[in-house]
Design a protein around this motif. Structure first.
Motif, PDB file in Angstrom:
ATOM      1  N   GLN A   1       0.871  -1.050   0.007  1.00  0.00           N
ATOM      2  CA  GLN A   1       0.137   0.000  -0.165  1.00  0.00           C
ATOM      3  C   GLN A   1       0.907   1.204  -0.101  1.00  0.00           C
ATOM      4  O   GLN A   1       0.369   2.378  -0.714  1.00  0.00           O
ATOM      5  CB  GLN A   1      -0.961  -0.138   1.104  1.00  0.00           C
ATOM      6  N   ASP A   2       1.965   1.175   0.875  1.00  0.00           N
ATOM      7  CA  ASP A   2       2.671   2.584   0.876  1.00  0.00           C
ATOM      8  C   ASP A   2       3.529   2.678  -0.374  1.00  0.00           C
ATOM      9  O   ASP A   2       3.919   3.709  -1.013  1.00  0.00           O
ATOM     10  CB  ASP A   2       3.865   2.316   1.849  1.00  0.00           C
TER      11      ASP A   2
ATOM     12  N   THR B   1       0.863   4.001  -2.891  1.00  0.00           N
ATOM     13  CA  THR B   1       0.582   5.515  -2.524  1.00  0.00           C
ATOM     14  C   THR B   1       1.565   6.232  -3.262  1.00  0.00           C
ATOM     15  O   THR B   1       1.330   7.368  -3.524  1.00  0.00           O
ATOM     16  CB  THR B   1       0.440   5.698  -0.992  1.00  0.00           C
TER      17      THR B   1
END
Length: 112
Positions: free
Chosen positions: A26-27, A30
């Motif tokens: 997810q990071d 992002t």
């Protein structure tokens, strides 16, 4: 040691580099979701390692916002930075990132 050398040393100590294997998917997603950060990644991919200083990117953002974008990319394991004098040079960590997230950087770099 001069005041300038002390300042650069303290500045370099503030850099934290995360290996991509320590980054959550997810990071990573992002980090590459922002169009300004994708511009930075494409420009880094187009040249040799350590050849681009942060101030040489033509980005449509303020200096503070530019610094934020570089910090996000560094925290996601996408770039490595080092200070040389007053300049902060950048390297795309493509081999390391590709090992952890195969194909993701290819998608980002080939986007039109």
């Amino acid at each position: 040691m001069s005041v300038r050398q002390q300042s650069n040393t303290a500045r370099a100590r503030g850099l934290t580099h995360v290996h991509p294997r320590d980054v959550a998917l997810q990071d990573a997603l992002t980090a590459v979701a922002d169009p300004v950060r994708r511009m930075i990644l494409r420009e880094l991919a187009a040249g040799p390692d350590w050849s681009r200083a942060c101030g040489t990117f033509d980005l449509p953002v303020t200096k503070a916002t530019r610094s934020h974008h570089f910090a996000v990319l560094r925290a996601a394991g996408l770039i490595e930075q080092r200070d040389e004098g007053a300049r902060r040079l950048n390297r795309l960590r493509r081999p390391e990132f590709d090992e952890t997230f195969p194909g993701l950087l290819d998608l980002v770099l080939t986007e039109t």
